[in-house]
Design an enzyme around this catalytic site. Structure first.
Site, PDB file in Angstrom:
ATOM      1  N   GLU A  41      -3.440  -2.772  -0.560  1.00  0.00           N
ATOM      2  CA  GLU A  41      -2.491  -3.546   0.193  1.00  0.00           C
ATOM      3  C   GLU A  41      -3.182  -4.724   0.755  1.00  0.00           C
ATOM      4  O   GLU A  41      -2.468  -5.660   0.792  1.00  0.00           O
ATOM      5  CB  GLU A  41      -1.778  -2.532   1.037  1.00  0.00           C
ATOM      6  CG  GLU A  41      -1.307  -1.299   0.506  1.00  0.00           C
ATOM      7  CD  GLU A  41      -0.215  -1.519  -0.729  1.00  0.00           C
ATOM      8  OE1 GLU A  41       0.448  -2.602  -0.646  1.00  0.00           O
ATOM      9  OE2 GLU A  41      -0.393  -0.512  -1.564  1.00  0.00           O
ATOM     10  N   GLU A  58       2.786  -4.102   1.404  1.00  0.00           N
ATOM     11  CA  GLU A  58       1.769  -5.026   1.542  1.00  0.00           C
ATOM     12  C   GLU A  58       2.534  -6.017   2.438  1.00  0.00           C
ATOM     13  O   GLU A  58       1.880  -7.427   2.502  1.00  0.00           O
ATOM     14  CB  GLU A  58       1.188  -5.609   0.118  1.00  0.00           C
ATOM     15  CG  GLU A  58       2.217  -6.354  -0.452  1.00  0.00           C
ATOM     16  CD  GLU A  58       3.016  -5.827  -1.834  1.00  0.00           C
ATOM     17  OE1 GLU A  58       2.896  -4.611  -1.642  1.00  0.00           O
ATOM     18  OE2 GLU A  58       3.206  -6.522  -2.567  1.00  0.00           O
ATOM     19  N   ASN A  59       3.506  -5.750   3.118  1.00  0.00           N
ATOM     20  CA  ASN A  59       4.187  -6.667   4.138  1.00  0.00           C
ATOM     21  C   ASN A  59       3.109  -7.494   4.941  1.00  0.00           C
ATOM     22  O   ASN A  59       2.147  -7.072   5.358  1.00  0.00           O
ATOM     23  CB  ASN A  59       4.848  -5.911   5.224  1.00  0.00           C
ATOM     24  CG  ASN A  59       5.802  -4.878   4.485  1.00  0.00           C
ATOM     25  OD1 ASN A  59       6.647  -5.039   3.661  1.00  0.00           O
ATOM     26  ND2 ASN A  59       5.510  -3.754   4.943  1.00  0.00           N
ATOM     27  N   HIS A 113      -3.617  -7.748  -1.375  1.00  0.00           N
ATOM     28  CA  HIS A 113      -1.939  -8.290  -1.887  1.00  0.00           C
ATOM     29  C   HIS A 113      -2.190  -9.381  -0.994  1.00  0.00           C
ATOM     30  O   HIS A 113      -1.206 -10.340  -1.329  1.00  0.00           O
ATOM     31  CB  HIS A 113      -0.961  -7.354  -1.505  1.00  0.00           C
ATOM     32  CG  HIS A 113      -0.632  -6.729  -2.721  1.00  0.00           C
ATOM     33  ND1 HIS A 113      -0.507  -7.391  -4.024  1.00  0.00           N
ATOM     34  CD2 HIS A 113      -0.096  -5.280  -2.926  1.00  0.00           C
ATOM     35  CE1 HIS A 113       0.271  -6.224  -4.792  1.00  0.00           C
ATOM     36  NE2 HIS A 113       0.179  -5.035  -4.143  1.00  0.00           N
ATOM     37  N   GLU A 173       0.718  -7.195  -9.083  1.00  0.00           N
ATOM     38  CA  GLU A 173       0.299  -5.602  -9.251  1.00  0.00           C
ATOM     39  C   GLU A 173      -0.762  -5.509 -10.095  1.00  0.00           C
ATOM     40  O   GLU A 173      -1.759  -4.750  -9.811  1.00  0.00           O
ATOM     41  CB  GLU A 173       1.502  -5.027  -9.669  1.00  0.00           C
ATOM     42  CG  GLU A 173       2.783  -4.998  -8.705  1.00  0.00           C
ATOM     43  CD  GLU A 173       2.129  -4.540  -7.023  1.00  0.00           C
ATOM     44  OE1 GLU A 173       0.996  -3.947  -6.931  1.00  0.00           O
ATOM     45  OE2 GLU A 173       3.104  -4.779  -6.186  1.00  0.00           O
TER      46      GLU A 173
HETATM   47  N1  TRP Z   1       4.261  -3.438  -3.616  1.00  0.00           N
HETATM   48  C1  TRP Z   1       4.086  -2.122  -3.446  1.00  0.00           C
HETATM   49  C2  TRP Z   1       2.560  -1.837  -3.695  1.00  0.00           C
HETATM   50  O1  TRP Z   1       2.085  -2.190  -5.042  1.00  0.00           O
HETATM   51  C3  TRP Z   1       4.690  -0.976  -3.934  1.00  0.00           C
HETATM   52  C4  TRP Z   1       6.154  -1.129  -3.803  1.00  0.00           C
HETATM   53  C5  TRP Z   1       7.129  -1.546  -4.474  1.00  0.00           C
HETATM   54  C6  TRP Z   1       6.907  -0.183  -2.877  1.00  0.00           C
HETATM   55  N2  TRP Z   1       8.369  -1.144  -3.970  1.00  0.00           N
HETATM   56  C7  TRP Z   1       8.194  -0.283  -2.944  1.00  0.00           C
HETATM   57  C8  TRP Z   1       6.358   0.851  -1.924  1.00  0.00           C
HETATM   58  C9  TRP Z   1       9.208   0.424  -2.497  1.00  0.00           C
HETATM   59  C10 TRP Z   1       7.499   1.567  -1.296  1.00  0.00           C
HETATM   60  C11 TRP Z   1       8.727   1.301  -1.566  1.00  0.00           C
HETATM   61  O2  TRP Z   1       1.770  -1.485  -3.127  1.00  0.00           O
HETATM   62 ZN    ZN Z   2       0.572  -3.396  -5.025  1.00  0.00          ZN
END
Ligand code: TRP
Ligand code: ZN
Length: 881
Positions: free
Chosen positions: A305, A271-272, A308, A327
């Protein structure tokens, strides 16, 4: 890779960093081999921190080029820099100062897929949770919020596309075929949300006007030639944006929103801020290459995403112990979105199945941890079903307890109170308490206590007194490092189903708080007495799966069959038939283990037939109802001394009995559900295909020859029907001429499309029986297979080890030996992926003794290499403990 140091991180050790970083300017010079990163950090010492307090920055496999403090090159003695960190023992005494850090990276050789790496030539980043420290030295923790300005420079030919977070500010050409772009993100954010993408990709664009009238430019970037396959994702994105405005009042906040699909990615998506990066599996879809399940996943993950942006980005986590804060809440939001887009009960049943398949075994095994853990050795290993799925269930229970209005008020208060902050679960709970005036102290144990609570219930009817009495008892089993559990607040939705199928409203209730159809269990035992009940009702408990518990109810076969046909709550109704199936399968299993034949009750077979033919029920629901519990489901219910071969035999027996007893109904329905008209991925059409494909499987279990499946394979005009037919052929008619031909034809048609070929690997990895090991081993040498691509690895090795119970758990250990060798190979370049695969062994103690011994040997072999990554060491040691 990051080697294990044995260090354990504890929640009670949290303290704020001595220095904050209000702003950071990053400059990337991307080259064919190496990348130079210049990071200009504005640092600020906190008010209460003494002058000259040492500054410690995180790093991971970094190489420092040089360092300047307030613009002046630092002398080598002024700092200490290594691959894993940078320390300045005596930083400037001014409250604010600047650091300029130059690091050199080699993204092409970064197989971890964390930090900056290359995927099919595209430069891209993954920083959550601790990947930013692989780019530059930084206090890489989510409570450091900074405003980012990013300049990217690269060859125009290699990377016409240059993206980062926020809004585009400037771009231009440079000498020597180079060009640059500058991006600025006005919202302070933690380093884990930083992203960069550079490369040569095609784009699909659209636009969205927010509720307040701002226009947002939307773009999805995919491999050239795959533009058409991004249309569904774009549609899902726009629906997500609208839905979040309508349901939660949340609007998007930047001028642009970019999504990039890459083929090498450790998880689903990320979710950048303003620049979501996706595993291309969750972006690309059309009817010829994607199944209905793929479409549904894309819709859910695009939404997840996007959601988020508020729950995670605008309000982030104080530390990684709070991971479920973003999450669990965001999963809850994407579940609600899918429920609104599709069928609510069907979606809920799917959620229940996923929770039981993935979270229950975690909660009931050696890797159990609370939704909000208190300690970790490797944070990468806490992106779990417990944090995500159980975390979502906990949010759902808050809504059940508060009711929709107070829930909405509480969430609004949380978002307003903590916008721009890094928050905790305590902050989250407090917002709901403040908004509702309720005390959630006992409820909060759902965050802090691991393990799946058990509810045991019995009921009696006293006709003379007109009373229906329900005895409920709760218990929480011990889990690693938590032997004594406290009593929980468990909201159980229920109904008293009268003989006519309608709910009976009791005239009085004693023994527990009952509000809006929910029994609030708070003590160990409750005797709930309902008065004024004229006719004997059947108890429907945990309706809608209101609490994520295991339920042991003394309920007769006829009562369950009655609920399976009459319960007004479709989730409970599905559950009743599922319970009947499970009980029959367990009886069959024990018969087979005692060298007797398994037999199945005619009444159950007839009930299933009646549900299949019940046109008042939507096809998607009937498909779920007729799906016999998977081998892994049955194993979980049996719990100990498991023999997978006997489970498979019992399951095959039940499916064959269903097909034999309902051959006419199934065949007629199969024929009538045949597709007509153009393809649509909508839930209704998908539901018809789902039901037809369950029927194909059942009918084929009773068939001597594979004609029906072979015909469907040949005639299929969409991937859902084609893949389903291929799987039926491979599983029910292994080695048959038609099967060999279908697998060959599939490969000939889709051999150049890795995402589609994953279905081909998956199908073969799940062929039951001992021969699967040799087949999987051979497929690791297939020309399309690669150990460095996580999707390939998960399709073949991940599927084999989690879904193929009879192959993987072969008593001679051959499945485990192939697994250990492969996992250790993968670990060398991608420890995160290796660790995730290794969790396939987590339930090893529930196997029968011979297999248990073989599994122990496998785990010991996984633990043997001296230089193991923290990722794999952590999983293997907890699993063996
Ligand atoms: N935050 C992301 C989500 O829940 C998932 C995520 C966490 C992630 N660490 C990661 C994705 C490492 C790729 C690689 O949507
Ligand atoms: Zn997430």
């Amino acid at each position: 890779m990051r080697k294990d140091t044995g260090r354990i991180f504890r929640i009670e050790d949290y303290r704020p960093c001595d220095y904050t970083v209000p702003a950071i300017e990053l400059a990337f010079t991307l080259g064919a081999d190496e990348t130079l990163v210049t990071a200009q950090l504005t640092l600020e010492r906190r008010e209460d921190v003494p002058e000259g307090a040492p500054l410690v920055l995180d790093g991971d496999e970094l190489a420092l080029v040089d360092l300047a403090i307030d613009g002046k090159t630092a002398a080598p003695g002024a700092y200490e820099a290594g691959p894993q960190g940078l320390t300045i023992a005596r930083p400037p005494s001014a409250r604010r100062f600047r650091l300029t850090i130059r690091t050199r990276l080699d993204p092409a050789r970064n197989g971890t897929l964390m930090g900056l790496f290359r995927s099919s030539g595209v430069w891209c980043t993954q920083c959550e949770p601790e990947g930013f420290r692989r780019i530059t030295y930084f206090p890489d923790r989510p409570d450091i919020l900074s405003v980012y300005t990013v300049r990217i420079e690269a060859d125009r030919d290699a990377a016409p596309l240059l993206l980062s977070n926020g809004n585009p500010v400037e771009r231009g050409d440079l000498e020597g075929g180079r060009h640059y772009a500058v991006w600025h993100d006005p919202f302070p954010k933690p380093s884990y949300l930083f992203a960069l993408v550079a490369g040569d990709l095609a784009v699909v664009t659209d636009s969205f006007v927010t509720a307040s009238g701002r226009e947002v430019a939307l773009a999805i970037h995919v491999e050239h030639g795959k533009e058409a396959r991004a249309a569904y994702a774009m549609d899902a994105l726009k629906r997500s944006m609208r839905w979040d405005e309508e349901v939660f009042g949340l609007e998007y906040d930047l001028d642009v929103f970019n999504i990039v699909a890459v083929s090498d990615f450790n998880m689903g998506a990320m979710e950048n801020k303003g620049l979501n990066i996706f595993n291309d599996k969750y972006v690309l879809a059309d009817e010829r290459t994607a199944t209905d399940a793929d479409f549904a996943n894309i819709e859910a993950i695009i939404a997840h995403e996007y959601f988020h942006n508020w729950t995670g980005n605008r309000i982030t986590c104080r530390d990684w112990f709070q991971l479920c804060l973003k999450e669990g809440l965001t999963v809850f939001r994407d579940h609600e979105f899918s429920a609104d887009m599709r069928s609510r009960p069907v979606k809920r049943i799917a959620e229940v199945r996923t929770l039981r398949a993935h979270q229950f075994p975690e909660d009931q095994g050696p890797l159990a941890h609370p939704v909000r853990p208190r300690r970790y050795r490797e944070i990468n290993n806490f992106y779990t079903a417990t944090v995500y799925e159980k975390g979502s269930e906990v949010v759902r229970m808050i809504r059940t307890i508060l009711g929709p209005d107070d829930f909405r008020r509480g969430l609004k208060l949380y978002l307003e109170r903590h916008d721009g902050e890094a928050a905790t679960i305590e902050d989250f709970i407090r917002a709901f308490e403040d908004a509702s005036g309720r005390d959630l102290e006992q409820f909060a144990l759902w965050y802090h206590q691991a393990g799946t609570p058990n509810i045991a219930a019995t009921s009696t009817y006293d006709a003379a007194a007109g009373a229906f009495t329900v005895e409920i008892e709760q218990s929480v089993p011990p889990t690693p490092s938590e032997s004594r559990k406290r009593l929980m607040h468990i909201p159980l939705a229920f109904g008293l189903v009268g003989p006519d199928g309608r709910d009976i409203e009791p005239a009085s209730v004693e023994g527990a708080t009952v509000e809006n159809g929910v029994i609030h269990v708070r003590k160990r035992r409750h005797t709930v007495r309902f008065g004024g009940i004229e006719e004997r009702p059947v108890l429907s408990l945990n309706r809608g799966f209101s609490a994520p518990v295991t339920l042991a109810m003394e309920q007769s076969g006829p009562d369950l069959a009655f609920l399976a046909r009459n319960d007004g709550d479709l989730v409970a109704r599905w559950q009743a038939l599922n319970t009947l199936f499970t009980e029959a399968l367990i009886r069959g299993y024990h018969a087979i283990r005692a060298q007797k034949a398994a037999s199945f009750d005619d009444g159950l077979i007839a009930t299933a037939g009646a549900i299949a033919a019940d046109e008042t029920l939507e096809p998607a629901y009937r498909a779920l109802a007729l799906t016999v519990p998977a081998e892994t489901d049955i194993a979980r219910e049996i719990g100990a001394d498991i023999n997978p071969d006997a489970i498979l035999a019992a399951r095959e027996g039940l499916v064959a009995a269903l097909a034999a007893g309902n051959a006419g109904i199934f065949a007629d329905l199969y024929g009538r559900l045949a597709d007509s008209g153009p393809f649509s991925p909508d839930a209704r059409s998908a539901g018809r295909r789902a039901l037809r494909n369950v029927l194909l499987d059942h009918l084929s279990a009773g068939a001597a020859a594979p004609e029906r499946a072979a015909a469907q394979f040949a005639d299929a005009t969409n991937m859902t029907d084609k893949a389903a037919a291929m799987t039926v052929l491979a599983h029910r008619f292994p080695g048959h001429g038609e099967t060999v031909e279908a697998l060959r034809a599939f490969e000939a048609r889709h051999g150049d499309d890795p995402l589609v070929m994953d279905k081909w690997y998956q199908t073969q990895a799940t062929v039951p029986g001992a021969s699967a090991v040799a087949m999987v081993e051979a497929l690791t040498r297939h020309r399309g297979f690669s150990l460095s691509n996580p999707n390939r690895v998960r399709a073949l090795i991940g599927t084999f080890s989690t879904m193929n119970q009879t192959g993987f758990h072969r008593p001679d250990g051959a499945g485990y030996r192939l697994f250990v060798k492969t996992v250790l190979d993968i670990e060398k370049r991608n420890p995160q992926l290796a660790a995730r695969l290794a969790t396939a062994l987590r339930s090893w103690r529930s196997l029968e003794p011979e297999r248990q011994e073989a599994a122990r040997e496998a785990l010991t072999a996984l633990a043997a290499p001296p230089d193991l990554s923290s990722d794999l060491r952590d999983i293997v040691e907890r699993t063996l403990a």
